[in-house]
Design a protein around this motif. Structure first.
Motif, PDB file in Angstrom:
ATOM      1  N   GLN A  90       0.836  -1.333  -0.086  1.00  0.00           N
ATOM      2  CA  GLN A  90      -0.110  -0.012   0.017  1.00  0.00           C
ATOM      3  C   GLN A  90       0.818   1.330  -0.025  1.00  0.00           C
ATOM      4  OE1 GLN A  90      -2.837  -0.256   3.278  1.00  0.00           O
ATOM      5  NE2 GLN A  90      -3.924  -2.011   2.355  1.00  0.00           N
ATOM      6  N   GLN A  91       1.866   1.348   0.906  1.00  0.00           N
ATOM      7  CA  GLN A  91       2.700   2.379   0.989  1.00  0.00           C
ATOM      8  C   GLN A  91       3.504   2.572  -0.364  1.00  0.00           C
ATOM      9  OE1 GLN A  91       3.180   4.754   3.158  1.00  0.00           O
ATOM     10  NE2 GLN A  91       1.428   3.872   4.280  1.00  0.00           N
ATOM     11  N   TYR A  92       3.854   1.335  -1.104  1.00  0.00           N
ATOM     12  CA  TYR A  92       4.479   1.639  -2.097  1.00  0.00           C
ATOM     13  C   TYR A  92       3.664   2.212  -3.506  1.00  0.00           C
ATOM     14  CZ  TYR A  92       6.359  -0.344  -6.635  1.00  0.00           C
ATOM     15  OH  TYR A  92       6.878  -0.220  -7.953  1.00  0.00           O
ATOM     16  N   HIS A  93       2.654   1.830  -3.419  1.00  0.00           N
ATOM     17  CA  HIS A  93       1.644   2.246  -4.365  1.00  0.00           C
ATOM     18  C   HIS A  93       1.380   3.909  -4.075  1.00  0.00           C
ATOM     19  CE1 HIS A  93       0.897  -1.380  -6.547  1.00  0.00           C
ATOM     20  NE2 HIS A  93       0.643  -1.999  -5.611  1.00  0.00           N
ATOM     21  N   VAL A  94       1.142   4.001  -2.840  1.00  0.00           N
ATOM     22  CA  VAL A  94       1.055   5.604  -2.882  1.00  0.00           C
ATOM     23  C   VAL A  94       2.077   6.634  -3.122  1.00  0.00           C
ATOM     24  CG1 VAL A  94       0.811   7.423  -0.812  1.00  0.00           C
ATOM     25  CG2 VAL A  94      -0.729   5.033  -0.714  1.00  0.00           C
ATOM     26  N   HIS A  95       3.286   6.076  -2.837  1.00  0.00           N
ATOM     27  CA  HIS A  95       4.612   6.930  -2.898  1.00  0.00           C
ATOM     28  C   HIS A  95       4.866   6.647  -4.610  1.00  0.00           C
ATOM     29  CE1 HIS A  95       4.983   6.682   1.272  1.00  0.00           C
ATOM     30  NE2 HIS A  95       5.854   7.793   1.355  1.00  0.00           N
ATOM     31  N   LYS A  96       4.448   5.676  -5.217  1.00  0.00           N
ATOM     32  CA  LYS A  96       4.657   5.720  -6.622  1.00  0.00           C
ATOM     33  C   LYS A  96       3.876   6.474  -7.345  1.00  0.00           C
ATOM     34  CE  LYS A  96       4.488   2.231 -10.441  1.00  0.00           C
ATOM     35  NZ  LYS A  96       4.179   0.736 -11.203  1.00  0.00           N
ATOM     36  N   GLU A  97       2.602   6.724  -6.678  1.00  0.00           N
ATOM     37  CA  GLU A  97       1.742   7.622  -7.560  1.00  0.00           C
ATOM     38  C   GLU A  97       2.386   9.106  -7.327  1.00  0.00           C
ATOM     39  OE1 GLU A  97      -2.170   6.858  -5.846  1.00  0.00           O
ATOM     40  OE2 GLU A  97      -2.521   5.043  -7.000  1.00  0.00           O
ATOM     41  N   LYS A  98       2.657   9.377  -6.093  1.00  0.00           N
ATOM     42  CA  LYS A  98       3.310  10.693  -5.774  1.00  0.00           C
ATOM     43  C   LYS A  98       4.402  11.037  -6.841  1.00  0.00           C
ATOM     44  CE  LYS A  98       5.262  13.333  -1.922  1.00  0.00           C
ATOM     45  NZ  LYS A  98       5.614  13.397  -0.750  1.00  0.00           N
ATOM     46  N   TYR A  99       5.308  10.132  -6.802  1.00  0.00           N
ATOM     47  CA  TYR A  99       6.481   9.988  -7.927  1.00  0.00           C
ATOM     48  C   TYR A  99       6.107  10.228  -8.962  1.00  0.00           C
ATOM     49  CZ  TYR A  99      10.129   8.451 -10.765  1.00  0.00           C
ATOM     50  OH  TYR A  99      11.230   8.299 -11.698  1.00  0.00           O
ATOM     51  N   GLU A 100       5.294   9.676  -9.769  1.00  0.00           N
ATOM     52  CA  GLU A 100       4.811   9.796 -11.075  1.00  0.00           C
ATOM     53  C   GLU A 100       4.056  11.192 -11.375  1.00  0.00           C
ATOM     54  OE1 GLU A 100       2.497   6.439 -11.943  1.00  0.00           O
ATOM     55  OE2 GLU A 100       4.237   5.181 -12.260  1.00  0.00           O
ATOM     56  N   ARG A 101       3.223  11.710 -10.424  1.00  0.00           N
ATOM     57  CA  ARG A 101       2.633  12.895 -10.498  1.00  0.00           C
ATOM     58  C   ARG A 101       3.609  14.026 -10.641  1.00  0.00           C
ATOM     59  NH1 ARG A 101       0.362  12.580  -5.969  1.00  0.00           N
ATOM     60  NH2 ARG A 101       1.067  14.386  -5.132  1.00  0.00           N
ATOM     61  N   LEU A 102       4.557  13.977  -9.818  1.00  0.00           N
ATOM     62  CA  LEU A 102       5.622  15.101  -9.737  1.00  0.00           C
ATOM     63  C   LEU A 102       6.555  14.981 -10.696  1.00  0.00           C
ATOM     64  CD1 LEU A 102       6.506  15.151  -5.829  1.00  0.00           C
ATOM     65  CD2 LEU A 102       5.619  16.956  -7.055  1.00  0.00           C
ATOM     66  N   ARG A 103       7.029  13.866 -11.234  1.00  0.00           N
ATOM     67  CA  ARG A 103       7.554  13.544 -12.569  1.00  0.00           C
ATOM     68  C   ARG A 103       7.051  14.322 -13.699  1.00  0.00           C
ATOM     69  NH1 ARG A 103       7.385  10.048 -16.578  1.00  0.00           N
ATOM     70  NH2 ARG A 103       9.508   9.623 -17.790  1.00  0.00           N
ATOM     71  N   SER A 104       5.465  14.151 -13.826  1.00  0.00           N
ATOM     72  CA  SER A 104       4.675  14.705 -14.918  1.00  0.00           C
ATOM     73  C   SER A 104       4.874  16.296 -14.637  1.00  0.00           C
ATOM     74  CB  SER A 104       3.357  14.179 -14.845  1.00  0.00           C
ATOM     75  OG  SER A 104       2.446  14.930 -15.818  1.00  0.00           O
ATOM     76  N   ASP A 105       4.791  16.835 -13.339  1.00  0.00           N
ATOM     77  CA  ASP A 105       4.767  17.982 -13.185  1.00  0.00           C
ATOM     78  C   ASP A 105       6.033  18.858 -13.416  1.00  0.00           C
ATOM     79  OD1 ASP A 105       2.247  18.141 -12.268  1.00  0.00           O
ATOM     80  OD2 ASP A 105       2.830  18.091 -10.094  1.00  0.00           O
ATOM     81  N   VAL A 106       7.394  18.187 -13.435  1.00  0.00           N
ATOM     82  CA  VAL A 106       8.399  18.632 -13.629  1.00  0.00           C
ATOM     83  C   VAL A 106       8.755  18.704 -15.179  1.00  0.00           C
ATOM     84  CG1 VAL A 106      11.002  17.978 -13.670  1.00  0.00           C
ATOM     85  CG2 VAL A 106       9.638  17.722 -11.578  1.00  0.00           C
ATOM     86  N   ILE A 107       8.232  17.770 -15.925  1.00  0.00           N
ATOM     87  CA  ILE A 107       8.242  17.763 -17.456  1.00  0.00           C
ATOM     88  C   ILE A 107       7.385  18.796 -18.000  1.00  0.00           C
ATOM     89  CG2 ILE A 107       7.541  16.269 -19.201  1.00  0.00           C
ATOM     90  CD1 ILE A 107       8.268  13.788 -17.763  1.00  0.00           C
ATOM     91  N   ILE A 108       6.048  19.140 -17.459  1.00  0.00           N
ATOM     92  CA  ILE A 108       5.627  20.004 -18.136  1.00  0.00           C
ATOM     93  C   ILE A 108       6.182  21.589 -17.824  1.00  0.00           C
ATOM     94  CG2 ILE A 108       2.877  21.298 -17.733  1.00  0.00           C
ATOM     95  CD1 ILE A 108       1.899  18.583 -17.206  1.00  0.00           C
ATOM     96  N   LYS A 109       6.771  21.683 -16.473  1.00  0.00           N
ATOM     97  CA  LYS A 109       7.263  22.829 -16.023  1.00  0.00           C
ATOM     98  C   LYS A 109       8.443  23.235 -16.986  1.00  0.00           C
ATOM     99  CE  LYS A 109       5.426  24.462 -11.509  1.00  0.00           C
ATOM    100  NZ  LYS A 109       5.680  24.924 -10.462  1.00  0.00           N
ATOM    101  N   LEU A 110       9.298  22.229 -17.175  1.00  0.00           N
ATOM    102  CA  LEU A 110      10.609  22.416 -17.883  1.00  0.00           C
ATOM    103  C   LEU A 110      10.409  22.861 -19.315  1.00  0.00           C
ATOM    104  CD1 LEU A 110      12.666  19.338 -16.866  1.00  0.00           C
ATOM    105  CD2 LEU A 110      13.031  21.727 -16.681  1.00  0.00           C
ATOM    106  N   LYS A 111       9.280  22.417 -19.811  1.00  0.00           N
ATOM    107  CA  LYS A 111       8.814  22.652 -21.172  1.00  0.00           C
ATOM    108  C   LYS A 111       8.195  24.158 -21.251  1.00  0.00           C
ATOM    109  CE  LYS A 111       5.381  21.455 -25.056  1.00  0.00           C
ATOM    110  NZ  LYS A 111       4.189  20.569 -25.218  1.00  0.00           N
ATOM    111  N   PHE A 112       7.307  24.664 -20.516  1.00  0.00           N
ATOM    112  CA  PHE A 112       6.916  25.937 -20.211  1.00  0.00           C
ATOM    113  C   PHE A 112       8.214  26.683 -20.008  1.00  0.00           C
ATOM    114  CE2 PHE A 112       2.436  24.349 -19.285  1.00  0.00           C
ATOM    115  CZ  PHE A 112       2.120  24.444 -20.761  1.00  0.00           C
ATOM    116  N   LEU A 113       9.034  26.573 -19.089  1.00  0.00           N
ATOM    117  CA  LEU A 113      10.267  27.326 -18.801  1.00  0.00           C
ATOM    118  C   LEU A 113      10.982  27.725 -20.020  1.00  0.00           C
ATOM    119  CD1 LEU A 113      11.935  28.854 -16.960  1.00  0.00           C
ATOM    120  CD2 LEU A 113      13.113  26.766 -16.286  1.00  0.00           C
ATOM    121  N   GLU A 114      11.219  26.670 -21.045  1.00  0.00           N
ATOM    122  CA  GLU A 114      12.084  26.641 -22.022  1.00  0.00           C
ATOM    123  C   GLU A 114      11.448  27.658 -23.071  1.00  0.00           C
ATOM    124  OE1 GLU A 114      15.204  26.306 -24.664  1.00  0.00           O
ATOM    125  OE2 GLU A 114      14.826  25.659 -22.363  1.00  0.00           O
ATOM    126  N   GLU A 115       9.961  27.646 -23.140  1.00  0.00           N
ATOM    127  CA  GLU A 115       9.249  28.550 -24.116  1.00  0.00           C
ATOM    128  C   GLU A 115       9.279  29.696 -23.443  1.00  0.00           C
ATOM    129  OE1 GLU A 115       5.438  26.883 -24.285  1.00  0.00           O
ATOM    130  OE2 GLU A 115       6.294  25.014 -25.531  1.00  0.00           O
TER     131      GLU A 115
END
Length: 344
Positions: free
Chosen positions: A266-291
């Motif tokens: 259960q803890q593994y799945h909770v932290h996996k979802e958090k990790y993937e969510r923040l990873r997606s946020d970083v990718i989006i912010k890096l793209k917008f920052l470059e533009e």
């Protein structure tokens, strides 16, 4: 009621058979029911007594509570007091649980960090994303150096303009006091005043350039780097709980171990979802920052080039047109501070 219970409990003997099991007692049923009733309902102020002696003392000095009961003492006040105590205990337990979770999480993350540092633990790696993050950090260092140099240029040029202003005033004063050199001093006074005016215009453009670079570096890039830091922390937590689950999976499979494995999953799945969510946020912010970086720097570099070129070419009209093109307004001459120092 309480006195009879304590009397029975103090004198009763519990027989034990040869197998170590308690024997059946006929008197135990009523005693057990009374004890359960006391544990559930709590003490009744109408039936309890205050003992003046110590624990296990004689019956002398026992004062019935009915003799000291006030006229406004009701069962509702006792219930409200117990409710407040329960709420206080609930808050304390909640805080204790929070501290325990924090300590447990910190222990796991520290253990994972040490394992990674000494090469004993595995870590989740996104090569493409980590390369982009490193490029951003290197870009920020270079832009910080650019910002430092632009500020130094602004300060030095401001001092030069102030010197030109003072020099023009001195030339004008000497023109009035030296009739034989009036024209020569007058020409130099006009030249210095013109240079001072153009310098103030250039400083307005350079200051706008510095302000925009400062916003890009210390606000936009810092915001993205803050999200990256949260992502890296989430990655460490995810790997810590992943390693914990892997260790438990290699152990025994009894009932206790299976319960721990389920909790770890259960803890593994909770932290996996958090990790993937923040990873997606970083990718989006890096793209917008470059533009955003390309858009901002295209405008600011064009402004800096046009303003510097017009100033050193002595083209006052082109210099003023550059400020109008980028909607830069100078501070009025009668203001307290020079316009190029407004955002320093």
């Amino acid at each position: 009621m309480t006195e009879s219970i304590m009397s029975k409990a103090a004198t009763m003997e519990i027989p034990i058979n040869s197998n170590g099991d308690t024997g059946t007692l006929t008197e135990d049923d009523s005693l057990e029911q009374d004890l359960q009733q006391v544990m559930v309902s709590g003490p009744n102020l109408n039936e309890t007594s205050i003992v003046s002696g110590g624990y296990g003392g004689t019956a002398e000095g026992i004062i019935p509570t009915s003799s000291i009961k006030g006229p406004n003492m009701h069962h509702s006040s006792s219930s409200s007091s117990m409710t407040a105590d329960e709420m206080t205990r609930g808050v304390a337990v909640e805080k204790l649980e929070t501290v325990k979770k924090w300590g447990y999480n910190t222990y796991k993350c520290t253990k994972q960090m040490i394992s990674e540092r000494f090469g004993r633990g595995s870590r989740t790696v996104d090569l493409e994303l980590e390369a982009q993050i490193e490029v951003l950090r290197d870009t920020k260092r270079k832009y910080e150096n650019l910002l430092r140099l632009a500020r130094a240029l602004t300060n030095h040029f401001y001092n030069m303009v102030q010197t030109q202003h003072a020099l023009g005033d001195t030339f004008a004063d000497l023109s009035q006091k030296s009739p034989e050199l009036r024209d020569e001093f007058g020409f130099n006074a006009e030249t210095q005043k013109l240079l001072c005016k153009n310098g103030e215009t250039l400083l307005g453009a350079v200051n706008f350039f510095v302000s925009s670079i400062n916003t890009l570096v210390n606000k936009t890039m810092d915001d993205t780097l803050m999200t990256i830091k949260m992502y890296e922390n989430a990655r460490l937590e995810f790997d810590a709980y992943r390693s914990d689950l892997e260790e438990l999976s290699l152990g025994p499979r009894d009932a206790v171990a299976m319960a721990r494995i389920d909790a770890a999953q259960q803890q593994y799945h909770v932290h996996k979802e958090k990790y993937e969510r923040l990873r997606s946020d970083v990718i989006i912010k890096l793209k917008f920052l470059e533009e955003n970086k390309v858009k901002v720097m295209h405008k600011q570099l064009l402004l800096f080039h046009n303003a510097i070129s017009a100033y050193f070419a002595g083209n006052q009209q082109q210099l003023e047109q550059t400020l109008k093109q980028f909607n830069i307004k100078l501070r009025p001459p009668g203001a307290d501070k020079p316009s190029w120092l407004e955002e320093q």
